[in-house]
Design an enzyme around this catalytic site. Structure first.
Site, mmCIF file in Angstrom:
data_model
loop_
_atom_site.group_PDB
_atom_site.id
_atom_site.type_symbol
_atom_site.label_atom_id
_atom_site.label_comp_id
_atom_site.label_asym_id
_atom_site.label_seq_id
_atom_site.Cartn_x
_atom_site.Cartn_y
_atom_site.Cartn_z
ATOM 1 N N LYS A 183 -3.241 146.130 44.373
ATOM 2 C CA LYS A 183 -2.519 147.169 43.637
ATOM 3 C C LYS A 183 -1.657 148.018 44.571
ATOM 4 C CE LYS A 183 -3.822 146.220 39.454
ATOM 5 N NZ LYS A 183 -2.826 145.774 38.446
ATOM 6 N N TYR A 195 -9.014 144.185 45.139
ATOM 7 C CA TYR A 195 -8.334 144.895 44.053
ATOM 8 C C TYR A 195 -7.458 146.022 44.598
ATOM 9 C CZ TYR A 195 -7.551 147.372 39.681
ATOM 10 O OH TYR A 195 -6.955 147.986 38.602
#
Length: 294
Positions: A194, A190
């Site tokens: 991002k 994650y």
């Protein structure tokens, strides 16, 4: 999880933290002036949470919308919510998995066929998973799925939207996260995905200088994704309206100096403009780069 103890937690712009809409970004000015009348906006991940709230803010300002999510039933419910808010709104739904290249192409083409143009893309669809295991202990296919949704899903829509956005000198918003700046153990997929979006925003701004692109941390908002990730909602303190209002401010033309950069919706953007704009521009800040101590 104590975020303050994580690596990267000190990498913040020192301005007041905002948790709800405040006067500097009050969207009422857009509503009253209908600043987006005649503009067409495509939003992915628009069936709930931040995506739906952003869609509501845009239609209140007069925009026509294409909303994208995986399930038609969810899109129908979102359209009904939007039309209850603004019965005259033009809302087109397009079901798609953002990882599907062909569907992304079709969604952009269908939008232009329906409305004749595309002015703004909000690439909001994303995914995270609460596995909390070191990456080598995870199923590599599941680890990569997060990258596929967050990076490829964003890229797909931007790829096909750019030719249309060039015609309108349009705007792109990508939903990133504060996690892009944090090194959260057992969250490599994650955080990396991002963070990658920030660098991608830089390339868009360099390769397509007529377009303005913003990579936005939406705040800590209670959504299905964050509750799953945190395991609880007690930390979720930022209003989804804060992010939607910040996006309206960013695409208004008042903050083009932030194009190609990471922006947090929780920053007081009035303070950013007043106290930091010159440094951000002159020092090429809020981008991904090596910091060399002097």
């Amino acid at each position: 999880m104590d975020l303050a103890s994580l690596r990267g937690s000190a990498e913040v712009l020192k301005v007041a933290a905002r948790h709800d809409v405040y006067p500097f970004i009050d969207p009422k000015v857009h509503y009253d002036a209908q600043t987006l009348a005649g503009r067409v906006v495509l939003i992915t991940g628009a069936s709930r949470g931040i995506g739906l709230e952003t869609a509501l803010h845009f239609v209140r300002a007069g925009a026509s919308l294409t909303i994208v999510a995986r399930k038609q039933e969810a899109l129908d419910a979102s359209r009904d919510t939007i039309l209850r808010e603004r019965p005259s709104a033009q809302v087109f739904t397009f079901p798609a998995d953002v990882r599907d290249v062909k569907k992304a192409e079709e969604a952009v083409a269908a939008t232009v066929t329906r409305f004749g143009r595309l002015d703004i893309l909000v690439a909001n669809a994303g995914s995270l998973r609460a596995s909390f295991q070191p990456f080598a202990s995870e199923d590599p296919t599941k680890w990569w799925e997060i990258m596929e949704v967050n990076i490829r899903g964003t890229y797909n829509f931007i790829h096909f939207a750019v030719p249309e956005l060039q015609k309108t000198k349009g705007r792109i918003v990508m939903t990133s996260s504060r996690a892009a700046q944090l090194r959260i153990p057992c969250s490599s997929e994650y955080c990396t995905s991002k963070h990658t979006l920030i660098r991608f925003a830089e390339f868009i701004s360099i390769e397509y200088p007529d377009l303005k692109v913003f990579c936005v941390h939406p705040g800590t908002v209670a959504t299905e994704l964050t509750v799953e990730y945190e395991g609880r909602a007690s930390r979720d303190e930022d209003s989804p309206a804060l992010c939607a209002a910040a996006i309206l401010y960013l695409i208004s033309g008042r903050a083009d100096y932030l194009s190609g950069r990471y922006v947090a919706a929780t920053w007081d953007l009035g303070e950013v403009e007043r106290d930091w704009k010159e440094k951000i521009v002159s020092q090429e800040a809020l981008v991904s780069k090596l910091h060399i101590p002097q």
